[in-house]
Design a protein around this motif. Sequence first.
Motif, PDB file in Angstrom:
ATOM      1  N   ILE A   1     -11.400  -2.088 -56.241  1.00  0.00           N
ATOM      2  CA  ILE A   1     -10.502  -3.110 -56.770  1.00  0.00           C
ATOM      3  C   ILE A   1      -9.689  -3.691 -55.621  1.00  0.00           C
ATOM      4  O   ILE A   1      -9.050  -2.956 -54.863  1.00  0.00           O
ATOM      5  CB  ILE A   1      -9.552  -2.528 -57.844  1.00  0.00           C
ATOM      6  CG1 ILE A   1     -10.351  -1.927 -59.007  1.00  0.00           C
ATOM      7  CG2 ILE A   1      -8.599  -3.595 -58.347  1.00  0.00           C
ATOM      8  CD1 ILE A   1      -9.492  -1.243 -60.056  1.00  0.00           C
ATOM      9  N   ALA A   2      -9.714  -5.003 -55.500  1.00  0.00           N
ATOM     10  CA  ALA A   2      -8.974  -5.675 -54.437  1.00  0.00           C
ATOM     11  C   ALA A   2      -7.471  -5.665 -54.739  1.00  0.00           C
ATOM     12  O   ALA A   2      -7.060  -5.581 -55.900  1.00  0.00           O
ATOM     13  CB  ALA A   2      -9.471  -7.113 -54.283  1.00  0.00           C
ATOM     14  N   GLU A   3      -6.679  -5.757 -53.694  1.00  0.00           N
ATOM     15  CA  GLU A   3      -5.224  -5.812 -53.868  1.00  0.00           C
ATOM     16  C   GLU A   3      -4.813  -7.176 -54.415  1.00  0.00           C
ATOM     17  O   GLU A   3      -5.489  -8.191 -54.201  1.00  0.00           O
ATOM     18  CB  GLU A   3      -4.524  -5.566 -52.525  1.00  0.00           C
ATOM     19  CG  GLU A   3      -4.776  -4.177 -51.952  1.00  0.00           C
ATOM     20  CD  GLU A   3      -4.099  -4.001 -50.599  1.00  0.00           C
ATOM     21  OE1 GLU A   3      -3.536  -4.997 -50.091  1.00  0.00           O
ATOM     22  OE2 GLU A   3      -4.135  -2.882 -50.064  1.00  0.00           O
ATOM     23  N   ASN A   4      -3.699  -7.209 -55.122  1.00  0.00           N
ATOM     24  CA  ASN A   4      -3.166  -8.474 -55.618  1.00  0.00           C
ATOM     25  C   ASN A   4      -2.492  -9.242 -54.483  1.00  0.00           C
ATOM     26  O   ASN A   4      -2.137  -8.679 -53.441  1.00  0.00           O
ATOM     27  CB  ASN A   4      -2.161  -8.225 -56.743  1.00  0.00           C
ATOM     28  CG  ASN A   4      -2.839  -7.722 -58.006  1.00  0.00           C
ATOM     29  OD1 ASN A   4      -3.962  -8.118 -58.319  1.00  0.00           O
ATOM     30  ND2 ASN A   4      -2.170  -6.834 -58.726  1.00  0.00           N
ATOM     31  N   GLU A   5      -2.306 -10.522 -54.704  1.00  0.00           N
ATOM     32  CA  GLU A   5      -1.679 -11.360 -53.682  1.00  0.00           C
ATOM     33  C   GLU A   5      -0.235 -10.920 -53.431  1.00  0.00           C
ATOM     34  O   GLU A   5       0.457 -10.492 -54.316  1.00  0.00           O
ATOM     35  CB  GLU A   5      -1.693 -12.820 -54.142  1.00  0.00           C
ATOM     36  CG  GLU A   5      -3.115 -13.383 -54.305  1.00  0.00           C
ATOM     37  CD  GLU A   5      -3.095 -14.824 -54.771  1.00  0.00           C
ATOM     38  OE1 GLU A   5      -2.374 -15.639 -54.137  1.00  0.00           O
ATOM     39  OE2 GLU A   5      -3.755 -15.134 -55.763  1.00  0.00           O
TER      40      GLU A   5
ATOM     41  N   LYS B   1      -9.202 -12.535 -60.807  1.00  0.00           N
ATOM     42  CA  LYS B   1      -7.740 -12.433 -60.814  1.00  0.00           C
ATOM     43  C   LYS B   1      -7.227 -12.029 -62.191  1.00  0.00           C
ATOM     44  O   LYS B   1      -6.309 -11.213 -62.319  1.00  0.00           O
ATOM     45  CB  LYS B   1      -7.133 -13.777 -60.395  1.00  0.00           C
ATOM     46  CG  LYS B   1      -5.629 -13.751 -60.246  1.00  0.00           C
ATOM     47  CD  LYS B   1      -5.105 -15.077 -59.712  1.00  0.00           C
ATOM     48  CE  LYS B   1      -3.593 -15.038 -59.563  1.00  0.00           C
ATOM     49  NZ  LYS B   1      -3.071 -16.333 -59.042  1.00  0.00           N
ATOM     50  N   PHE B   2      -7.848 -12.586 -63.261  1.00  0.00           N
ATOM     51  CA  PHE B   2      -7.444 -12.262 -64.628  1.00  0.00           C
ATOM     52  C   PHE B   2      -7.591 -10.770 -64.901  1.00  0.00           C
ATOM     53  O   PHE B   2      -6.674 -10.118 -65.435  1.00  0.00           O
ATOM     54  CB  PHE B   2      -8.294 -13.076 -65.615  1.00  0.00           C
ATOM     55  CG  PHE B   2      -8.175 -12.637 -67.041  1.00  0.00           C
ATOM     56  CD1 PHE B   2      -7.084 -13.027 -67.823  1.00  0.00           C
ATOM     57  CD2 PHE B   2      -9.141 -11.831 -67.620  1.00  0.00           C
ATOM     58  CE1 PHE B   2      -6.980 -12.626 -69.146  1.00  0.00           C
ATOM     59  CE2 PHE B   2      -9.034 -11.414 -68.937  1.00  0.00           C
ATOM     60  CZ  PHE B   2      -7.948 -11.817 -69.698  1.00  0.00           C
ATOM     61  N   CYS B   3      -8.728 -10.204 -64.519  1.00  0.00           N
ATOM     62  CA  CYS B   3      -8.981  -8.786 -64.789  1.00  0.00           C
ATOM     63  C   CYS B   3      -8.100  -7.871 -63.949  1.00  0.00           C
ATOM     64  O   CYS B   3      -7.622  -6.840 -64.433  1.00  0.00           O
ATOM     65  CB  CYS B   3     -10.456  -8.453 -64.542  1.00  0.00           C
ATOM     66  SG  CYS B   3     -11.582  -9.032 -65.831  1.00  0.00           S
ATOM     67  N   ASN B   4      -7.897  -8.237 -62.691  1.00  0.00           N
ATOM     68  CA  ASN B   4      -7.107  -7.371 -61.808  1.00  0.00           C
ATOM     69  C   ASN B   4      -5.633  -7.348 -62.156  1.00  0.00           C
ATOM     70  O   ASN B   4      -4.896  -6.483 -61.693  1.00  0.00           O
ATOM     71  CB  ASN B   4      -7.298  -7.790 -60.354  1.00  0.00           C
ATOM     72  CG  ASN B   4      -8.639  -7.340 -59.794  1.00  0.00           C
ATOM     73  OD1 ASN B   4      -9.418  -6.691 -60.485  1.00  0.00           O
ATOM     74  ND2 ASN B   4      -8.911  -7.689 -58.559  1.00  0.00           N
ATOM     75  N   ASN B   5      -5.193  -8.311 -62.963  1.00  0.00           N
ATOM     76  CA  ASN B   5      -3.805  -8.306 -63.435  1.00  0.00           C
ATOM     77  C   ASN B   5      -3.628  -7.446 -64.690  1.00  0.00           C
ATOM     78  O   ASN B   5      -2.499  -7.230 -65.130  1.00  0.00           O
ATOM     79  CB  ASN B   5      -3.334  -9.734 -63.719  1.00  0.00           C
ATOM     80  CG  ASN B   5      -3.034 -10.496 -62.436  1.00  0.00           C
ATOM     81  OD1 ASN B   5      -2.655  -9.902 -61.431  1.00  0.00           O
ATOM     82  ND2 ASN B   5      -3.213 -11.805 -62.473  1.00  0.00           N
ATOM     83  N   LYS B   6      -4.730  -6.972 -65.251  1.00  0.00           N
ATOM     84  CA  LYS B   6      -4.660  -6.116 -66.425  1.00  0.00           C
ATOM     85  C   LYS B   6      -4.446  -4.663 -65.995  1.00  0.00           C
ATOM     86  O   LYS B   6      -4.689  -4.297 -64.834  1.00  0.00           O
ATOM     87  CB  LYS B   6      -5.942  -6.243 -67.257  1.00  0.00           C
ATOM     88  CG  LYS B   6      -6.203  -7.645 -67.794  1.00  0.00           C
ATOM     89  CD  LYS B   6      -7.499  -7.723 -68.550  1.00  0.00           C
ATOM     90  CE  LYS B   6      -7.453  -6.907 -69.831  1.00  0.00           C
ATOM     91  NZ  LYS B   6      -8.677  -7.081 -70.658  1.00  0.00           N
TER      92      LYS B   6
END
Length: 576
Positions: A572-576, A433-438
């Motif tokens: 890359i997965a989608e964010n919530e 989650k940390f990386c995908n928010n970057k």
Amino acid sequence: MERPTSSSSSDDDDDRQNLIEQNDRKLPTPRSTTTTFHIADDDIDDSNHRHHQQLRRRFTSLKLNDLFNKRSFVLFAIFLPLFVLILFFTTDIKALLFSTSVSASPFGSVSDKLRESELRALYLLKQQQLGLFNLWNQTLPNPNSTSNQSNSPQIPLLEDFKSAVLRQISINKDIQQVLLSPHRSGNSTESDFRDFGDFENPSLGDRCGILDQKFAQRRTIEWKPNASKYLFAICVSGQMSNHLICLEKHMFFAALLNRVLVIPSAKVDYQYSRVLDIEHINKCLGRKVVVTFEELAEAKKNHVHVDKFICYFSHPTPCYVDEEHLKKLKGFGVSLSKPEPAWVEDAKKPSKRTVQDVQSKFSTSDDVIAIGDVFFADLEQDWVMQPRGPLAHKCKTLIEPSRLIMLTAQRFIQTFLGKNFIALHFRRHGFLKFCNNKQRSCFYPIPQAADCITRVAERANAPVVYLSTDAAESETGLLQSLVVVNGKAVPLVKRPARNSAEKWDALLYRHGIEGDSQVEAMLDKTICAMSSVFIGASGSTFTEDILRLRKDWGSASLCDEYLCQGEDPNFIAENE
């Protein structure tokens, strides 16, 4: 006239005797006789018939009995099959039929091996072709754009270019090995097939040599504090690595303000004395520049009061300190003045500040001051981040692991890794989650990560990888199965659980600090910092602290990099 009868055995004996007699003498020739008696015609015919029959039997006996009699024939018929069976089981028929050492197994015939090798070689050639096309496209300017347009592609850096070329050389070596594999015999050696030179040719240079840190060009200041003036360090953000970076920045502030730095107490922070040699800092500076909280309390007769609380950050909370930590300090007997922001500064969007800014805003005659958590402070970043830091000292680094941890790391390396090894910080827990928010994600699928690790292993020519990770066994197991160089798996080594038969960790056990999570984390850092090549996790302060140690110790390599540096995750997965 009746024909006389006799047994076959007597006939054979008579025939044999007559044959012998005939061989000894000639048959008598008929002579004319003047005898007057008469011989009947029937007697003559019967006599002629018997004579012809005897000759026929003798002729037959001449062909067969000359070779063997019936008894010999029976014995021959019995022993011939036995001889064939003995010959079959005692003779290597394959050796008689084939002059080569190629196995005749239906599962591994030469044609099957050749076909498999050719298909594998074709696949590798295709990969090499794609890699070369990609490199070519990166080096060609866009024909539809002018040189002053900002969207024109950039020519890759020399190191990236060299890395790409070496990757193709490595693939070429793989192709050679695949094509040669069916032709290897048990007696052949690797040197028999090196007709075109070795991949590890010295002309390629040391691809992963030590990086020149240019220590002689460091920009430093002297830290000469007033022995009665203190800077009270407060670090609250993140884990131990964040706190160590916070302490390092506090040291720079203390030097600029001519103050002694107070290391936080274990009752409100980490137990730094377990992982750091605090007295080592004073020895490197040649004077007392840091003290423990207990030493300050003794000097102040157990009445520790922060005379001025000047906040570096004003947002999101004053001094970037939460209420819970303030309560801990007060409960521990530390009295604090009211926090006062020095300026408007947001920890989430810090401004660049200079030495002059700090000295003008934080200089005061008060005995004990605090400035809050400065982990996110952007103060003279190039100066602070240079190898061995901004402070003048006589050691390699000021903040380094304790002597016990250093010796334990060395013993582990001698036991399991040896001199030439890669270290990998493979962070996974809470990192997705940390990386995908970057803006650019740093969480890579296991197969992609394995490919990136393999490329570094090829360049470094290291036989083993030390794995520092919080990943689950399901992830590390898959990763291990995919890291393969030249057909051989590269072992991923983790620190094993304590075993009394192993003595590499005896020092920690004897001093009662084995099993401490912070000690184990610092041990991992130390092993990684001592590696030949280091692969870090982008965005991790654990990695950044390792890189700091490697720079300060002079062990940083030309091949050091973040995992899959310059690449985006292929999914890359989608964010919530």
